[in-house]
Motif scaffolding. Structure first.
Motif, PDB file in Angstrom:
ATOM      1  N   UNK A 123       0.861  -1.194   0.000  1.00 47.65           N
ATOM      2  CA  UNK A 123       0.000   0.000   0.000  1.00 47.65           C
ATOM      3  C   UNK A 123       0.895   1.242   0.000  1.00 47.65           C
ATOM      4  N   UNK A 124       0.717   2.092  -0.993  1.00 44.50           N
ATOM      5  CA  UNK A 124       1.426   3.380  -1.015  1.00 44.50           C
ATOM      6  C   UNK A 124       0.441   4.430  -0.519  1.00 44.50           C
ATOM      7  N   UNK A 125       0.759   5.048   0.615  1.00 42.30           N
ATOM      8  CA  UNK A 125      -0.148   6.069   1.171  1.00 42.30           C
ATOM      9  C   UNK A 125       0.468   7.445   0.906  1.00 42.30           C
ATOM     10  N   UNK A 126      -0.138   8.199   0.002  1.00 44.80           N
ATOM     11  CA  UNK A 126       0.432   9.500  -0.353  1.00 44.80           C
ATOM     12  C   UNK A 126       0.302  10.466   0.819  1.00 44.80           C
ATOM     13  N   UNK A 135      -3.095   7.194 -18.168  1.00 46.68           N
ATOM     14  CA  UNK A 135      -1.914   7.155 -19.049  1.00 46.68           C
ATOM     15  C   UNK A 135      -0.972   6.019 -18.674  1.00 46.68           C
ATOM     16  N   UNK A 136      -0.931   5.716 -17.364  1.00 48.04           N
ATOM     17  CA  UNK A 136      -0.046   4.635 -16.905  1.00 48.04           C
ATOM     18  C   UNK A 136      -0.753   3.281 -16.937  1.00 48.04           C
ATOM     19  N   UNK A 176       5.237  13.168  -7.011  1.00 47.44           N
ATOM     20  CA  UNK A 176       5.521  11.942  -6.254  1.00 47.44           C
ATOM     21  C   UNK A 176       4.492  10.864  -6.618  1.00 47.44           C
ATOM     22  N   UNK A 177       3.233  11.274  -6.694  1.00 49.71           N
ATOM     23  CA  UNK A 177       2.160  10.330  -7.090  1.00 49.71           C
ATOM     24  C   UNK A 177       2.502   9.692  -8.428  1.00 49.71           C
ATOM     25  N   UNK A 178       2.888  10.537  -9.380  1.00 50.49           N
ATOM     26  CA  UNK A 178       3.182  10.029 -10.725  1.00 50.49           C
ATOM     27  C   UNK A 178       4.312   9.001 -10.678  1.00 50.49           C
ATOM     28  N   UNK A 179       5.291   9.282  -9.808  1.00 51.92           N
ATOM     29  CA  UNK A 179       6.462   8.385  -9.739  1.00 51.92           C
ATOM     30  C   UNK A 179       6.082   6.990  -9.223  1.00 51.92           C
ATOM     31  N   UNK A 204      -6.767  11.048 -12.233  1.00 47.91           N
ATOM     32  CA  UNK A 204      -7.323   9.938 -13.016  1.00 47.91           C
ATOM     33  C   UNK A 204      -6.686   9.899 -14.401  1.00 47.91           C
ATOM     34  N   UNK A 205      -6.460  11.075 -14.955  1.00 46.45           N
ATOM     35  CA  UNK A 205      -5.798  11.194 -16.267  1.00 46.45           C
ATOM     36  C   UNK A 205      -4.402  10.548 -16.195  1.00 46.45           C
TER      37      UNK A 205
END
Ligand code: PLP
Length: 402
Positions: A117-120, A168-169, A132-135, A163-164
């Protein structure tokens, strides 16, 4: 003056018009919507109408994207567990530290089951670091679950943009929009959001009814299996009266969305300005430029939120505090801790959440009583000395959290 209800993020009054709309479904319209005969068919048509009303409020492409559930919690669980079941090779989830327990507790449970679990984290106004989220987005991630708006601070996350990025990922995106639906305009068909949770009791419909929005084409595995209700996506005979009530509530929310963002917001702003000007050492928390129009979370430094609530209750005002009395210690909420609000303030936060039923007269009354309540409590506070805080308040008591 009658009692004043400023706890609409906890739950709302069912609109009397919604109640009227529901009543026939407890009496003459009692049929099972799946039945072919006329008792059932009328109820089936009522469910279809409600589905359209929900669709219109959130701007979904099609009414088949609306699945009725029992609550926001069920919708959150269904979304996340469905994504995991549909993509068994993906073992990671991205979420945020400030989610509602409906998401946080499920993620804790899944973590024990072996998921990562990645908790931002959030900054001190409750916003995310999108770089950071994108990474973190990669093809091991089964789903991102990030709330549209926070139930305590009202801070709005840029979920359309998130969401965009997920899309994309090649990652599914779910948003818990329980606090946002009906308070801010939305148009899901223009976004890449795959799943979204709604709870009826936050928008003047009854408790125990919710919706999972599921974008057409999104891979899906039902949580409840059984009959063919909801096109086989959520078994169990529909709660027809509550579905009808939720539909009506959505229609009314749409009619009032402008009012919410002008009049309700004006009352909220007046309340916040009136209180923070009159009470020294008080301030509003969250992203003040980007939050729900009905929510004001105010920190009153050097006193306890629970004590403020009790005194507010005595003068007929209902609000809520971020702290909860657990195992003998008053812990500030996970949202206040995540925003790094100093513990001398985080302990004394009060959430005022308004609705279209409040009036400016009520707001002026609240502004007139809060300063004295706070002043009286500060006289008893170990952090307070006469006219101001003690010299080193952080040393007056050890913090109860690290
Ligand atoms: N998510 C958020 C952000 C909420 O505020 C709540 C309710 O407080 C829920 C989920 C849970 O909704 P329900 O009570 O319908 O299960």
């Amino acid at each position: 003056m009658d009692d004043i209800y400023l706890d609409n993020n906890a739950t709302t009054m069912v609109d009397p018009v919604v109640v009227d709309e529901m009543l026939p479904f407890f009496t003459e319209q009692f049929g099972n919507p799946s039945s072919i005969h006329k008792f059932g068919a009328g109820v089936g048509r009522a469910l279809k109408k409600a589905r359209k009303q929900v669709q219109n409020l959130i701007g979904a492409e099609h009414d088949s994207e609306i699945i009725f559930t029992s609550c926001g919690t069920e919708s959150d669980s269904t979304a996340i567990l469905s994504a995991l079941k549909a993509q068994p090779d993906r073992k990671e989830i991205i979420t945020t530290v400030v989610e509602h327990p409906a998401v946080l507790s499920l993620c804790e449970y899944l973590e024990k089951d072996g998921y990562t679990i990645h908790r931002l984290p959030v900054n001190n106004v409750g916003q995310l670091d999108l770089a950071y989220y994108k990474s973190l987005l990669n093809d091991n991630v089964a789903i991102v679950s990030a709330m549209w708006a926070n139930n305590e601070s009202g801070t709005i996350f840029p979920v359309a943009e998130m969401a965009e990025m997920a899309n994309e990922a090649g990652v599914m995106f779910h948003t818990d929009a329980v606090q946002a639906v009906g308070k801010i305009p939305m148009n899901l068909k223009e976004t890449k959001i795959d799943m979204l949770s709604i709870s009826g009791h936050k928008l003047h419909a009854p408790k125990g009814i919710g919706v999972l929005y599921l974008r057409r084409g999104t891979r899906y595995r039902p949580l409840l299996r059984g009959g063919h209700q909801e096109r086989g996506r959520r078994a169990g005979t529909e709660n027809a009266a509550s579905v009808v009530g939720l539909g009506k509530a959505c229609e009314m929310a749409m009619e009032h969305i402008e009012f919410e963002n002008t009049q309700v917001k004006a009352m909220r702003d007046r309340l916040e300005q009136g209180i923070t000007e009159a009470v020294p050492h008080s301030f509003a928390t969250g992203d003040l430029d980007n939050r729900l129009p009905n929510t004001s979370d105010i920190a009153f430094e050097y006193i306890e939120g629970e004590a403020i609530l009790m005194l507010l209750n005595k003068v007929g005002i209902a609000a809520s505090s971020g702290s909860a009395c657990t195992s003998g210690s008053l812990e500030p909420s996970h949202v206040m801790r995540a925003m790094d609000i100093p513990y001398t303030a985080a302990h004394g936060t009060i959430r005022f959440s308004l609705s279209r039923y409040n009036t400016m007269e009520e707001i002026e009354y609240v502004i007139s009583v809060v300063p004295e309540i706070v002043a009286n409590l500060r006289k008893l506070s170990p952090y307070w000395d006469g006219d101001g805080p003690v010299a080193e308040p952080e040393k007056a008591f050890a913090p109860t959290y690290a």
